[in-house]
Design a protein around this motif. Structure first.
Motif, PDB file in Angstrom:
ATOM      1  N   MET A  10       0.818  -1.223   0.000  1.00 23.55           N
ATOM      2  CA  MET A  10       0.000   0.000   0.000  1.00 23.55           C
ATOM      3  C   MET A  10       0.853   1.275   0.000  1.00 23.55           C
ATOM      4  SD  MET A  10      -3.318  -1.053   0.297  1.00 23.55           S
ATOM      5  CE  MET A  10      -2.802  -1.851  -1.189  1.00 23.55           C
ATOM      6  N   PHE A  65      -2.544  -9.663  -3.815  1.00 20.19           N
ATOM      7  CA  PHE A  65      -3.726  -9.212  -4.551  1.00 20.19           C
ATOM      8  C   PHE A  65      -4.617 -10.380  -4.944  1.00 20.19           C
ATOM      9  CE2 PHE A  65      -1.485  -8.296  -8.972  1.00 20.19           C
ATOM     10  CZ  PHE A  65      -0.810  -9.482  -8.898  1.00 20.19           C
ATOM     11  N   GLU A  66      -5.890 -10.034  -5.215  1.00 22.27           N
ATOM     12  CA  GLU A  66      -6.898 -11.077  -5.393  1.00 22.27           C
ATOM     13  C   GLU A  66      -6.513 -12.068  -6.477  1.00 22.27           C
ATOM     14  OE1 GLU A  66      -6.738  -8.498  -7.146  1.00 22.27           O
ATOM     15  OE2 GLU A  66      -8.297  -8.218  -8.648  1.00 22.27           O
ATOM     16  N   SER A 121     -11.996  -4.476  -2.847  1.00 24.33           N
ATOM     17  CA  SER A 121     -12.485  -3.297  -3.574  1.00 24.33           C
ATOM     18  C   SER A 121     -13.345  -3.791  -4.731  1.00 24.33           C
ATOM     19  CB  SER A 121     -11.290  -2.530  -4.145  1.00 24.33           C
ATOM     20  OG  SER A 121     -10.608  -3.347  -5.081  1.00 24.33           O
ATOM     21  N   TRP A 168      -5.060  -0.406 -14.115  1.00 24.33           N
ATOM     22  CA  TRP A 168      -5.189  -1.871 -14.142  1.00 24.33           C
ATOM     23  C   TRP A 168      -5.878  -2.300 -15.438  1.00 24.33           C
ATOM     24  CZ3 TRP A 168      -2.401  -3.891 -10.344  1.00 24.33           C
ATOM     25  CH2 TRP A 168      -2.325  -3.257  -9.103  1.00 24.33           C
ATOM     26  N   TRP A 171      -7.657  -5.677 -15.609  1.00 25.62           N
ATOM     27  CA  TRP A 171      -8.717  -5.818 -14.581  1.00 25.62           C
ATOM     28  C   TRP A 171      -9.982  -5.110 -15.060  1.00 25.62           C
ATOM     29  CZ3 TRP A 171      -9.803  -2.415  -9.843  1.00 25.62           C
ATOM     30  CH2 TRP A 171     -10.581  -3.085  -8.904  1.00 25.62           C
ATOM     31  N   ASN A 229      -1.695   0.728 -11.064  1.00 34.45           N
ATOM     32  CA  ASN A 229      -2.429   1.944 -10.691  1.00 34.45           C
ATOM     33  C   ASN A 229      -1.553   3.191 -10.662  1.00 34.45           C
ATOM     34  OD1 ASN A 229      -1.001   1.311  -8.457  1.00 34.45           O
ATOM     35  ND2 ASN A 229      -2.705   1.334  -7.014  1.00 34.45           N
ATOM     36  N   GLY A 283      -8.631  -5.760  -5.058  1.00 29.10           N
ATOM     37  CA  GLY A 283      -7.918  -5.553  -3.803  1.00 29.10           C
ATOM     38  C   GLY A 283      -7.080  -6.757  -3.444  1.00 29.10           C
ATOM     39  N   TYR A 322     -11.936   0.917   0.625  1.00 26.04           N
ATOM     40  CA  TYR A 322     -12.046  -0.543   0.602  1.00 26.04           C
ATOM     41  C   TYR A 322     -13.364  -0.911   1.265  1.00 26.04           C
ATOM     42  CZ  TYR A 322      -7.368  -1.317  -1.195  1.00 26.04           C
ATOM     43  OH  TYR A 322      -6.278  -1.346  -2.016  1.00 26.04           O
TER      44      TYR A 322
HETATM   45  O1  LIG Z   1      -6.285  -1.002  -6.035  1.00 23.91           O
HETATM   46  P1  LIG Z   1      -6.826  -2.232  -5.374  1.00 23.91           P
HETATM   47  O2  LIG Z   1      -6.105  -2.595  -4.119  1.00 23.91           O
HETATM   48  O3  LIG Z   1      -8.288  -2.158  -5.160  1.00 23.91           O
HETATM   49  O4  LIG Z   1      -6.567  -3.447  -6.368  1.00 23.91           O
HETATM   50  C1  LIG Z   1      -6.983  -3.377  -7.683  1.00 23.91           C
HETATM   51  C2  LIG Z   1      -6.860  -4.711  -8.398  1.00 23.91           C
HETATM   52  O5  LIG Z   1      -7.821  -5.590  -7.892  1.00 23.91           O
HETATM   53  C3  LIG Z   1      -5.537  -5.356  -8.267  1.00 23.91           C
HETATM   54  O6  LIG Z   1      -5.521  -6.632  -8.833  1.00 23.91           O
END
Ligand SMILES: O=P(O)(O)OC[C@H](O)CO
Length: 414
Positions: A10, A65-66, A121, A168, A171, A229, A283, A322
């Motif tokens: 983070m 991460f997920e 998230s 991302w 994603w 990100n 997330g 989150y």
């Molecule tokens: O920015 P985050 O922590 O919500 O993660 C975003 C994506 O799910 C990462 O794989």
């Protein structure tokens, strides 16, 4: 004092959340000390943790991460499943208090929770409301064609280097896009039902979407902002007025944006029957590494209980964007009238629960995902650079990805 190492990924406002949680836990008791360490982005943190495990010095807690879930699940021996940790430590633990849309992702088909769903998230569309006003756009766009239209108007109103963008890239534009439209990313419920899954995201919807991005990239109505990100500052700086990324961008938006903003649901293609479906979580979760002492595990178990506390969950949610991971914390945030003031923090929860999940929208679990995402991004970048058509790029991403999945399947312990 027993030390507990916590490796995480983070930065910015979300790093502040991690540090505060560790400090508060350490101040709440005197037997254990949680020490958080930033190890780089998600992929770097995961790679560092795996390398450390091999070298015999893994941290106790690792944020993964997920999409790293399949790899961690297959790493038998390297991890201590959360349900076992809690039982062995004699810590009270009821998996039914957590939101099923979140825990389903991190549990076996028998409902055994393998990792702790610390920071979940979903993808939302961040919108610069002042920019919309400036471009005379009366309503927040709901569909992709409206986003394209509005991005052109925003460009004409002065946002000429980026009408819309997002982080991302895979994603948002493959993984979430597919779930949100109820089309498969991969067979076997996107891998949740078996490692013998094959990629299927070169269908008409995903190809059409990438064709649209390629076309709009030409005059910067859309402008690519990278694989992870790191491009998010382009929204907070005011450069890109429409930006798709995680709901957990909230802390940084709140701290940095000098304009009115909101987070709306992801857009959808209205010609896809039944869209929008439901989004999937993003997330990360906390994996507990294997090979530690009973005393250390006791401290880790206490820390997970500390994190699950209702008020603490509400605080994490409000500070970071989150999701509250327990049913009680979600109910409390609602009761407090929190979403009346800041409705956009409920957006990801409403997306996740928009409809009963299908085989295409329960989640995804693919091995070698760090490498897969890099390769998919590379193919998308080739299409955006005009070196391949969208169809060629996605066909190649599927073909190369299937080879990587077969390698994972061979090496994975079942
Ligand atoms: O920015 P985050 O922590 O919500 O993660 C975003 C994506 O799910 C990462 O794989």
């Amino acid at each position: 004092v027993t030390e507990i190492q916590w490796w995480h990924a983070m930065t910015g406002a979300n790093n502040d959340v991690i540090v505060k949680l560790a400090n508060d836990f350490n101040a709440s008791q005197s037997d254990y000390k949680v020490i958080p360490t930033y190890k780089g982005g998600y992929a770097d943190t995961m790679n560092a943790g795996i390398a450390a495990f091999r070298a015999g010095n893994a941290p106790h807690i690792m944020q993964v991460f997920e999409v790293g879930t399949a790899t961690m699940m297959a790493a038998t021996g390297a991890v201590k499943p959360v349900y076992k940790l809690m039982a062995d430590a004699g810590e009270k633990f009821d998996p039914s208090v957590y939101l099923p849309a979140i825990t389903g992702y991190y549990s076996t088909s028998k409902g055994e929770m393998l990792s702790f769903p610390f920071n979940s998230s979903s993808t939302v569309m961040w919108v610069n409301l002042d920019a919309l006003k400036k471009a005379n756009i009366a309503e927040i766009p709901k569909t992709w064609p409206q986003v394209f239209e509005d991005a052109k108007k925003l460009k004409a109103a002065g946002y000429n280097t980026c009408g819309f963008s997002g982080s991302w890239v895979t994603w948002v534009n493959l993984e979430q896009l597919s779930a949100w439209h109820n089309v498969p990313l991969a067979s076997k419920a996107n891998g949740l039902d078996g490692f013998d899954t094959v990629l299927e995201f070169n269908g008409p919807l995903q190809v059409k979407h990438l064709e649209n991005l390629v076309e709009l990239q030409k005059d910067k109505t859309y402008d690519y902002a990278g694989r992870t990100n790191t491009g998010e500052g382009r929204f907070t700086s005011g450069e890109c007025p429409i930006y798709l990324t995680s709901s957990a961008f909230f802390g940084n938006v709140k701290a940095q944006a000098k304009f009115n903003f909101t987070a709306a649901p992801m857009p959808y293609y209205p010609d896809v029957k039944g869209a929008p479906q439901n989004s999937i979580i993003g997330g990360a979760s906390l994996w507990i590494m294997g090979g530690k002492s009973a005393e250390e595990y006791k401290g880790v178990a206490k820390f997970l209980t500390f994190l699950s506390d209702t008020d603490r969950q509400v605080w994490i949610h409000k500070a970071s964007g989150y999701l509250p991971i327990t049913k009680a914390a979600y109910a409390k945030a609602k009761e407090e009238g929190f979403y009346k003031d800041q409705p956009y923090l409920e957006t990801p929860l409403l997306e996740l629960t928009n409809k009963e999940p299908t085989e295409n929208s329960r989640g995804l679990r693919l091995g070698n995902m760090v490498q897969l995402r890099d390769m998919w991004s590379e193919e998308i970048e080739q299409a955006l650079a005009g070196k391949k058509t969208a169809k060629q790029a996605l066909d190649s991403a599927v073909e190369r990805g299937n080879q990587m999945l077969r390698q994972f399947e061979k090496s994975a312990v079942h």
